[in-house]
Structure formats: C-alpha cells, structure tokens
Design a protein around this motif. Structure first.
Motif, PDB file in Angstrom:
ATOM      1  N   SER A 132    -100.513  -9.298  -3.969  1.00  0.00           N
ATOM      2  CA  SER A 132    -101.424  -9.843  -4.333  1.00  0.00           C
ATOM      3  C   SER A 132    -101.227 -10.242  -2.640  1.00  0.00           C
ATOM      4  CB  SER A 132    -102.242 -10.585  -4.805  1.00  0.00           C
ATOM      5  OG  SER A 132    -103.001 -12.206  -4.308  1.00  0.00           O
ATOM      6  N   ASP A 133    -100.613 -10.653  -2.153  1.00  0.00           N
ATOM      7  CA  ASP A 133     -99.866 -11.401  -0.462  1.00  0.00           C
ATOM      8  C   ASP A 133    -100.089  -9.692   0.397  1.00  0.00           C
ATOM      9  OD1 ASP A 133     -99.762 -13.978  -0.560  1.00  0.00           O
ATOM     10  OD2 ASP A 133     -97.664 -14.016  -0.964  1.00  0.00           O
ATOM     11  N   LEU A 134    -100.250  -8.507   0.103  1.00  0.00           N
ATOM     12  CA  LEU A 134    -100.247  -7.691   0.811  1.00  0.00           C
ATOM     13  C   LEU A 134    -101.809  -7.321   1.000  1.00  0.00           C
ATOM     14  CD1 LEU A 134     -97.355  -5.621   0.631  1.00  0.00           C
ATOM     15  CD2 LEU A 134     -97.414  -6.730   2.468  1.00  0.00           C
ATOM     16  N   ALA A 135    -102.404  -7.458  -0.264  1.00  0.00           N
ATOM     17  CA  ALA A 135    -104.298  -7.506  -0.010  1.00  0.00           C
ATOM     18  C   ALA A 135    -104.228  -8.515   0.586  1.00  0.00           C
ATOM     19  CB  ALA A 135    -104.354  -7.406  -1.196  1.00  0.00           C
ATOM     20  N   ALA A 136    -104.358  -9.789   0.390  1.00  0.00           N
ATOM     21  CA  ALA A 136    -105.079 -10.462   1.912  1.00  0.00           C
ATOM     22  C   ALA A 136    -105.140 -10.546   3.585  1.00  0.00           C
ATOM     23  CB  ALA A 136    -104.278 -12.220   0.962  1.00  0.00           C
ATOM     24  N   MET A 137    -103.556  -9.611   3.542  1.00  0.00           N
ATOM     25  CA  MET A 137    -103.716  -9.356   4.831  1.00  0.00           C
ATOM     26  C   MET A 137    -103.633  -8.236   5.375  1.00  0.00           C
ATOM     27  SD  MET A 137    -101.739 -11.421   5.797  1.00  0.00           S
ATOM     28  CE  MET A 137    -101.270 -10.819   7.593  1.00  0.00           C
ATOM     29  N   GLY A 138    -104.853  -6.809   4.359  1.00  0.00           N
ATOM     30  CA  GLY A 138    -105.422  -5.686   4.146  1.00  0.00           C
ATOM     31  C   GLY A 138    -104.107  -4.470   5.414  1.00  0.00           C
ATOM     32  N   ALA A 139    -102.963  -5.121   4.614  1.00  0.00           N
ATOM     33  CA  ALA A 139    -102.304  -3.680   4.055  1.00  0.00           C
ATOM     34  C   ALA A 139    -101.730  -2.564   2.909  1.00  0.00           C
ATOM     35  CB  ALA A 139    -100.754  -4.820   4.107  1.00  0.00           C
ATOM     36  N   GLN A 140    -101.290  -2.041   3.317  1.00  0.00           N
ATOM     37  CA  GLN A 140    -101.105  -0.736   1.818  1.00  0.00           C
ATOM     38  C   GLN A 140     -99.779  -0.522   1.368  1.00  0.00           C
ATOM     39  OE1 GLN A 140    -103.534   2.277   1.058  1.00  0.00           O
ATOM     40  NE2 GLN A 140    -101.976   2.337  -0.657  1.00  0.00           N
ATOM     41  N   PRO A 141     -99.764  -1.919   0.431  1.00  0.00           N
ATOM     42  CA  PRO A 141     -97.907  -2.034  -0.446  1.00  0.00           C
ATOM     43  C   PRO A 141     -97.255  -0.425  -0.520  1.00  0.00           C
ATOM     44  CG  PRO A 141     -99.674  -2.694  -1.802  1.00  0.00           C
ATOM     45  CD  PRO A 141    -100.573  -1.774  -0.871  1.00  0.00           C
ATOM     46  N   ALA A 142     -96.309  -0.784  -0.305  1.00  0.00           N
ATOM     47  CA  ALA A 142     -95.207   0.653   0.216  1.00  0.00           C
ATOM     48  C   ALA A 142     -93.653   0.561  -0.542  1.00  0.00           C
ATOM     49  CB  ALA A 142     -94.664   1.518   1.151  1.00  0.00           C
ATOM     50  N   TRP A 143     -93.186  -0.914  -0.228  1.00  0.00           N
ATOM     51  CA  TRP A 143     -92.225  -1.396  -1.450  1.00  0.00           C
ATOM     52  C   TRP A 143     -91.772  -1.979  -1.351  1.00  0.00           C
ATOM     53  CZ3 TRP A 143     -92.432   0.919   4.183  1.00  0.00           C
ATOM     54  CH2 TRP A 143     -92.580   2.459   4.665  1.00  0.00           C
ATOM     55  N   ALA A 144     -90.515  -2.580  -2.467  1.00  0.00           N
ATOM     56  CA  ALA A 144     -90.111  -4.117  -2.664  1.00  0.00           C
ATOM     57  C   ALA A 144     -89.018  -3.987  -2.872  1.00  0.00           C
ATOM     58  CB  ALA A 144     -91.190  -3.987  -4.060  1.00  0.00           C
ATOM     59  N   LEU A 145     -88.522  -4.995  -2.761  1.00  0.00           N
ATOM     60  CA  LEU A 145     -86.835  -6.201  -2.990  1.00  0.00           C
ATOM     61  C   LEU A 145     -86.697  -6.460  -4.473  1.00  0.00           C
ATOM     62  CD1 LEU A 145     -86.054  -6.108   0.871  1.00  0.00           C
ATOM     63  CD2 LEU A 145     -85.085  -4.545  -0.633  1.00  0.00           C
ATOM     64  N   LEU A 146     -86.382  -6.571  -5.285  1.00  0.00           N
ATOM     65  CA  LEU A 146     -85.991  -7.502  -5.917  1.00  0.00           C
ATOM     66  C   LEU A 146     -84.955  -7.955  -6.584  1.00  0.00           C
ATOM     67  CD1 LEU A 146     -87.341  -7.955  -9.259  1.00  0.00           C
ATOM     68  CD2 LEU A 146     -85.681  -6.331  -9.987  1.00  0.00           C
ATOM     69  N   ASN A 147     -84.601  -9.626  -6.372  1.00  0.00           N
ATOM     70  CA  ASN A 147     -84.015 -10.103  -6.018  1.00  0.00           C
ATOM     71  C   ASN A 147     -83.655 -11.246  -6.979  1.00  0.00           C
ATOM     72  OD1 ASN A 147     -83.632  -9.810  -3.837  1.00  0.00           O
ATOM     73  ND2 ASN A 147     -82.686 -11.822  -2.724  1.00  0.00           N
ATOM     74  N   LEU A 148     -82.398 -10.570  -8.232  1.00  0.00           N
ATOM     75  CA  LEU A 148     -82.396 -11.507  -9.617  1.00  0.00           C
ATOM     76  C   LEU A 148     -81.885 -12.312 -10.206  1.00  0.00           C
ATOM     77  CD1 LEU A 148     -85.008 -10.416 -12.302  1.00  0.00           C
ATOM     78  CD2 LEU A 148     -83.485  -8.599 -12.290  1.00  0.00           C
ATOM     79  N   THR A 149     -82.035 -13.352 -10.718  1.00  0.00           N
ATOM     80  CA  THR A 149     -81.306 -14.314 -11.194  1.00  0.00           C
ATOM     81  C   THR A 149     -81.084 -14.519 -12.489  1.00  0.00           C
ATOM     82  OG1 THR A 149     -81.148 -15.179  -8.991  1.00  0.00           O
ATOM     83  CG2 THR A 149     -79.655 -16.400 -10.691  1.00  0.00           C
ATOM     84  N   LEU A 150     -80.290 -13.876 -13.482  1.00  0.00           N
ATOM     85  CA  LEU A 150     -80.406 -13.823 -14.374  1.00  0.00           C
ATOM     86  C   LEU A 150     -79.394 -15.092 -15.340  1.00  0.00           C
ATOM     87  CD1 LEU A 150     -80.498 -10.369 -15.337  1.00  0.00           C
ATOM     88  CD2 LEU A 150     -82.306 -11.627 -15.587  1.00  0.00           C
ATOM     89  N   PRO A 151     -79.259 -15.428 -16.323  1.00  0.00           N
ATOM     90  CA  PRO A 151     -78.560 -16.765 -16.872  1.00  0.00           C
ATOM     91  C   PRO A 151     -77.270 -15.952 -17.849  1.00  0.00           C
ATOM     92  CG  PRO A 151     -80.775 -16.921 -17.852  1.00  0.00           C
ATOM     93  CD  PRO A 151     -80.586 -16.100 -17.457  1.00  0.00           C
ATOM     94  N   ARG A 152     -77.984 -15.103 -18.493  1.00  0.00           N
ATOM     95  CA  ARG A 152     -76.484 -13.759 -18.526  1.00  0.00           C
ATOM     96  C   ARG A 152     -77.426 -12.346 -18.333  1.00  0.00           C
ATOM     97  NH1 ARG A 152     -79.971 -16.303 -22.906  1.00  0.00           N
ATOM     98  NH2 ARG A 152     -81.005 -15.199 -24.006  1.00  0.00           N
ATOM     99  N   ASP A 153     -75.950 -11.716 -18.814  1.00  0.00           N
ATOM    100  CA  ASP A 153     -76.505 -10.112 -19.165  1.00  0.00           C
ATOM    101  C   ASP A 153     -77.245  -9.499 -19.900  1.00  0.00           C
ATOM    102  OD1 ASP A 153     -73.769 -10.249 -20.505  1.00  0.00           O
ATOM    103  OD2 ASP A 153     -72.687  -8.805 -19.882  1.00  0.00           O
ATOM    104  N   ASP A 154     -78.515  -9.848 -20.217  1.00  0.00           N
ATOM    105  CA  ASP A 154     -79.129  -9.276 -21.240  1.00  0.00           C
ATOM    106  C   ASP A 154     -79.852  -8.119 -21.062  1.00  0.00           C
ATOM    107  OD1 ASP A 154     -81.491  -9.255 -22.538  1.00  0.00           O
ATOM    108  OD2 ASP A 154     -81.831 -11.709 -23.146  1.00  0.00           O
ATOM    109  N   VAL A 155     -79.358  -7.183 -21.328  1.00  0.00           N
ATOM    110  CA  VAL A 155     -79.855  -5.249 -21.055  1.00  0.00           C
ATOM    111  C   VAL A 155     -81.673  -5.434 -21.737  1.00  0.00           C
ATOM    112  CG1 VAL A 155     -79.687  -2.785 -21.940  1.00  0.00           C
ATOM    113  CG2 VAL A 155     -77.525  -5.042 -21.939  1.00  0.00           C
ATOM    114  N   GLU A 156     -82.213  -6.178 -23.186  1.00  0.00           N
ATOM    115  CA  GLU A 156     -83.150  -5.359 -23.726  1.00  0.00           C
ATOM    116  C   GLU A 156     -83.367  -6.543 -22.047  1.00  0.00           C
ATOM    117  OE1 GLU A 156     -85.121  -7.106 -27.377  1.00  0.00           O
ATOM    118  OE2 GLU A 156     -82.465  -5.922 -27.705  1.00  0.00           O
TER     119      GLU A 156
END
Ligand code: ADP
Ligand code: MG
Length: 322
Positions: A70-94
C-alpha cells in the motif's frame, strides 16, 4: 525445530520468480537488479497493537505484506521484492506455514519475490520491507495546491467498524472483517496516478490525521499554508455501515484507520481522466472535497453546517507525550 529449519520452511513458499533477482534467500545478502530508481518502504506489525492475538496466521502474513505494498502504491511504484523480519515466541511450524501461505498469496498477485529476512525469538512481531521499481517520478505528499480536488479510492471506515465490533466481542459484518484482515493494496491505481495526481498517500491512521500530513507536506512544498474543505456526505461508505448514525459513521471514517485506500489530489484538468481510471482499476473514486488556501481542515455536514470532530487518528507514544 531450529531457526534454520524455519527459514527452509519459509523459503519453500517463495521459489525464485523474477528475472531481476540475481540471488534470493540463502546467502548473506540478496542481489537485485534495477535499471532505474527503486522505492523502499517498511512497516512493523506488533501483536496487541496492530493485530489481535487471535488473528489467523495466514491473514497476518497477507496483511504484513499488504500494508507495505500500500505504501509502494501511494508512491506510484511497481512492487518487486520484499524482506521479512519475523520475531516468534516459539518455533511454531504450523504458524510459519500458514503465515507464509498468506504472505505468498498476495506476493504472487503482484509478482513480488521474497529475497531475505531474519528470524528471531521474542514477542510476536513482523517487519516487512518492500522495494519497487519507480517508473518515473515518485508520487509525493507535497504537491497538493489550492483548488485541487481531493479524492479517495474505495470505501472508508469498514476496517475500523470491524475492529470496534471485535473489541465489543461481537461478530463483525463479513465484508468489513475482510477489509480489516485482508486489505487490497491499490497498486494499479498508484501507477495510473503518477502522471495525473499532484499528491498522494495511503490512508493508514485515518483520513482525519492523514490529510493533515498531506497538507503539512504540501504547505512546505508550495511555501503557503494550505487547508481543506471536506464534504462529510461524500465520504464513501460500506453498505454494512449505513445503519450507523451519521456521527458514529463519520467518526469511524475519519479516526478509525486501517483503510489502506489512497488519498490523492487532482487538478481540474485531470478530472476528465477519472471515468477511464475507474474502469481500468475497477475502483470507485470519490471526490470528498477540495484543497484550500485557508489553513485548517473543515468538515461540512450535509445541512451546510460545520462538524466539530471529537478526536484525531491513532498515534503511537501519544499517551506518553507531555
Ligand atoms: P545471517 O546470519 O547471515 O544474517 P541468517 O541465518 O539470518 O543469515 O539467514 C539465512 C538466509 O535466510 C538469509 O538469506 C536470510 O535473508 C534468509 N532469511 C532469514 N530469515 C528469513 C525470513 N524470515 N524470511 C525470509 N528470508 C529469511
Ligand atoms: Mg551472514
């Protein structure tokens, strides 16, 4: 299951998919190719602040990417890549599998490749960084000028209405709940607006707060103090909210937040393009008022009187401010 196994699991949902990705998940860094400018955005979602602890993992995956697109849309940009920083309480596979499925569903819709991230242990929180190609100049908040027409895409207030209903431990209207859990980033609209709009931003904190940000940036941009006149009866409303009182509805539409629609300004000569853009994007675009050279934002009731709004949008740290 260790951190590495969780990363392998995430990776299985995101096969290499773009020619302009030279190196994705697996090394110390990702390598991407851009012929021109890149626009970079990031957003964090924290449990209990941005989402209910009961949220489905797939919906959280979707939304964590959606707010960035949505932020990229607001800038008029064409989305291409993402990075994901995930903090989890435990190693929940599901949880990780479902989260990845929801994230991947939206990523595929916009040909976004997940090229890296970080996985850590702690209270549940998600930070996504997204990058997009900026085809020409960016669509900024600072270009609004007096006389420009103010527009919003879609409908306002449904996500806030669903959120309020959940707080009351009642069942929200289904469509309103979808607006809250799975917002649809307005990427095509942003791309179409680059050549037409004088200013644009996405609505995350609520129109009442966000429009002030646009006017402040545009006041700096034009070296004059700007304001706006908003016609309350023109705020686009979801069918589920038509039973609310005017005040309840306006309040949610101005101060609720989580809309992820685009707010943009068009000069008079751009208005003739609107029917075509509505047709191409399948979105309703509503004129809600005009930018003015009189400071302040005025909300006009249908009876022609001014409405004094009770509060502003959500702001972190506000209750601690002195
Ligand atoms: P390093 O220790 O070198 O920073 P990591 O062991 O944290 O590397 O990560 C290994 C690889 O997995 C990297 O390519 C990293 O970008 C990727 N990665 C780690 N966590 C995630 C995640 N949550 N989502 C996507 N990629 C991830
Ligand atoms: Mg390393």
């Amino acid at each position: 299951m260790a951190e590495f196994d969780l990363i392998v699991q995430i990776q299985s949902y995101f096969p290499h998919s773009r020619d302009d990705t030279h190196l994705g998940i697996g090394d110390d860094g990702a390598v991407i190719q851009s012929a021109g400018a890149l626009t970079v955005v990031t957003d964090t979602l924290v449990e209990g602040v941005h989402f209910f602890p009961t949220v489905a993992a797939a919906d959280l995956g979707w939304k964590s990417l959606a707010v960035n697109l949505s932020d990229l849309a607001a800038m008029g940009a064409q989305p291409a890549w993402a990075l994901l920083n995930l903090t989890l309480p435990r190693d929940d596979v599901e949880f990780v599998a479902e989260f990845s499925r929801g994230f991947a569903e939206l990523a595929q819709q916009f040909a976004v490749e997940l090229v890296g991230g970080d996985t850590t242990q702690g209270p549940l929180s998600v930070t996504v960084t997204a990058m997009g190609h900026q085809p020409s100049h960016p669509l900024c908040r600072s270009g609004a000028r007096p006389g420009d027409h103010l527009f919003v895409s879609g409908e306002l207030g449904a996500a806030a209405w669903a959120c309020q209903t959940l707080y009351r431990e009642q069942t929200p209207d289904h469509k309103a709940l979808v607006c809250l859990l799975k917002p649809q980033p307005r990427v095509e609209l942003g791309l179409r607006l680059v050549a037409l709009a004088t200013a644009a931003m996405d609505l995350s904190d609520g129109l009442g707060a966000d429009i002030k940000h646009m006017l402040k940036a545009s006041s700096r941009g034009s070296r004059q103090t700007l304001g706006a006149d908003i016609q309350l009866q023109q705020l686009p409303t979801a069918a589920a909210m038509t039973n609310l009182s005017d005040e309840q509805r306006w309040s949610l539409q101005l101060h609720g937040g989580d809309d992820y629609e685009l707010l943009f300004t068009l000069p008079e000569e751009a208005l003739q393009q609107l029917p075509l853009i509505q047709q191409e994007t399948g979105l309703t675009l509503s004129c809600i008022g005009r930018v003015s050279d009189q400071a302040g934002v005025r909300y006009w009731r249908p009876d022609g009187h001014l409405w004094t709004t009770p509060k502003t949008g959500y702001e972190h740290f506000k209750e601690n401010a002195s």
